[in-house]
Design an enzyme around this catalytic site. Structure first.
Site, PDB file in Angstrom:
ATOM      1  N   LYS A  37       0.846  -1.206   0.000  1.00 25.12           N
ATOM      2  CA  LYS A  37       0.000   0.000   0.000  1.00 25.12           C
ATOM      3  C   LYS A  37       0.880   1.255   0.000  1.00 25.12           C
ATOM      4  CE  LYS A  37       0.000  -0.425   4.987  1.00 25.12           C
ATOM      5  NZ  LYS A  37      -0.678  -1.031   6.114  1.00 25.12           N
ATOM      6  N   TYR A 250      16.245  29.779   8.132  1.00 22.84           N
ATOM      7  CA  TYR A 250      15.108  30.537   8.673  1.00 22.84           C
ATOM      8  C   TYR A 250      15.150  30.589  10.197  1.00 22.84           C
ATOM      9  CZ  TYR A 250      12.819  30.131   4.113  1.00 22.84           C
ATOM     10  OH  TYR A 250      12.504  30.207   2.792  1.00 22.84           O
TER      11      TYR A 250
HETATM   12  C1  LIG Z   1      -0.009  -1.933   6.847  1.00 24.09           C
HETATM   13  C2  LIG Z   1      -0.585  -3.228   7.239  1.00 24.09           C
HETATM   14  C3  LIG Z   1       0.228  -4.350   7.491  1.00 24.09           C
HETATM   15  C4  LIG Z   1       1.733  -4.279   7.478  1.00 24.09           C
HETATM   16  O1  LIG Z   1       2.214  -3.645   8.640  1.00 24.09           O
HETATM   17  P1  LIG Z   1       3.766  -3.444   8.926  1.00 24.09           P
HETATM   18  O2  LIG Z   1       3.803  -3.033  10.343  1.00 24.09           O
HETATM   19  O3  LIG Z   1       4.242  -2.394   7.991  1.00 24.09           O
HETATM   20  O4  LIG Z   1       4.404  -4.763   8.670  1.00 24.09           O
HETATM   21  C5  LIG Z   1      -0.393  -5.559   7.733  1.00 24.09           C
HETATM   22  N1  LIG Z   1      -1.742  -5.657   7.763  1.00 24.09           N
HETATM   23  C6  LIG Z   1      -2.559  -4.593   7.558  1.00 24.09           C
HETATM   24  C7  LIG Z   1      -4.032  -4.772   7.629  1.00 24.09           C
HETATM   25  C8  LIG Z   1      -2.008  -3.348   7.306  1.00 24.09           C
HETATM   26  O5  LIG Z   1      -2.811  -2.300   7.113  1.00 24.09           O
END
Ligand SMILES: *Cc1c(COP(=O)(O)O)cnc(C)c1O
Length: 360
Positions: A37, A250
């Protein structure tokens, strides 16, 4: 793009990514459902998916339908699960792209079935209170699930990185909920990366690593460590000498107390090098450490190179390795007092990605 003309870029080591996926698969002892994702946490979902397909992963996890669209357009054919709650207006697109939705809400399940149906996975909330049917209310879905059985069921841990017993509690709730539905759902999955680090082998059918694949994890006490995957590089575009009393950047938060040499790097917070690293971050220049001087600006960051012989055109490393030195994502996130996930995902803004170690 010629590397020499780049101001700032991400070096992504797909060989290290595959190595990390092997580590996760060996620990879980089950097929992987890698989470790609958010454009694979900013690394590029298509390149990451192609590299991981060499390991014969079961499928992929995403959050938004659009992400699935680009993966399908790139020729990724394995199952792709969408792990956020979908709106009914998205069902047609999901079906057309051959994506697999996840549901925990009876109205959504009925809508999916009424609009044509197809494989789906049941989301069971065991303590995250974000999405899915609450484990206490699983009985309310018995009839619906019996009439339209899901291809899989899953839950998600809220604190798998902590040794606080919460993961065990969530797994018990998950096990009980699945049993209450008759225990016949073919695919069950639960662990994220810290969950896979923490328990081996997996008691479930698939494992869902994300961040470990991208080089984050393996904190103290973990049985495994990821290889670094991402490096943020930026060119030195100016070098100047400042005198005692001069300030940098800044709000003049950095004041020289003696003559110093300051290099300007072509990378700022619009590239994902976070503002929180002002006066704290470290860059590696010619294998030596140079501290950020003053606040990080949108397009440029200044570092103190008084002790580092450097010139315009040199490559500085803001995250990642250079020679024997390593600034891994965890370490930089700690300096910024922020989540390593957020630091990693924020690196997608303006910097091009350069891949090595894979055929992507
Ligand atoms: C993002 C996500 C993961 C992976 O999590 P990590 O901590 O990055 O390994 C697994 N399951 C779901 C439902 C997620 O949204």
């Amino acid at each position: 793009m010629d590397a020499d003309t780049r101001r700032a870029w991400l070096d992504i080591d797909l060989g290290a990514l595959v190595h990390n996926a092997r580590t996760m698969a060996a620990r879980a002892g089950k097929p992987l459902l890698p989470m790609i994702k958010a454009d694979a946490y900013g690394l590029g979902a298509v390149a990451v998916a192609r590299a991981l397909e060499s390991l014969d992963v079961w499928g992929f996890g995403i959050a938004a339908v659009r992400e699935g669209e680009s993966l399908r357009a790139a020729g990724i054919r394995r199952p792709i699960l969408v792990f956020t709650s979908l709106l009914p207006s998205e069902f047609g697109e999901v079906r057309r792209l051959g994506l697999t939705p996840t549901f925990g809400d009876p109205v959504a399940i009925q809508g999916w079935v009424a609009s044509g149906g197809g494989d789906w996975h049941l989301a069971i909330d065991t303590g995250m209170s974000r999405s899915g049917v609450p484990w206490r209310e699983i009985g309310s879905l018995s009839a619906l699930v019996a009439a339209h059985p899901p291809a899989g069921a899953f839950t998600h841990f809220h604190s798998a990185e902590r040794n606080d017993g919460s993961m065990q509690l969530q797994q018990e709730r998950f096990r009980d909920a699945v049993a209450a539905l008759g225990g016949t759902i073919p695919l069950l999955h639960a662990e994220n990366s810290p969950g896979i680090e923490r328990q081996s082998p997996s008691p479930w059918s698939l494992a869902r690593p994300g961040v470990f694949l991208y080089g984050v994890g393996g904190e103290e006490g973990s049985a495994v460590r990821p290889a670094p995957v991402v490096s943020l590089r930026a060119r030195v575009v100016e070098v100047r000498t400042i005198e005692a009393g001069d300030s940098v950047s800044y709000s003049a938060t950095y004041h020289a107390t003696e003559r110093r040499r300051i290099a300007t790097l072509a990378c700022g917070y619009a590239d994902g090098y976070r503002r929180a690293l002002g006066n704290r971050g470290v860059a590696l220049v010619r294998g030596r450490r140079a501290t950020v001087a003053g606040v990080v600006t949108m397009d440029m960051t200044m570092v103190d190179v008084t002790a580092v012989p450097c010139e315009v055109g040199d490559v500085a490393t803001l995250i990642g390795g250079d020679g024997d030195e390593l600034l891994d994502v965890n370490a930089v996130a700690r300096l910024a007092e922020m989540s390593p996930y957020e630091l990693l995902v924020g690196l997608r803004l303006r910097v091009p990605r350069r891949y090595a170690g894979g055929d992507a």
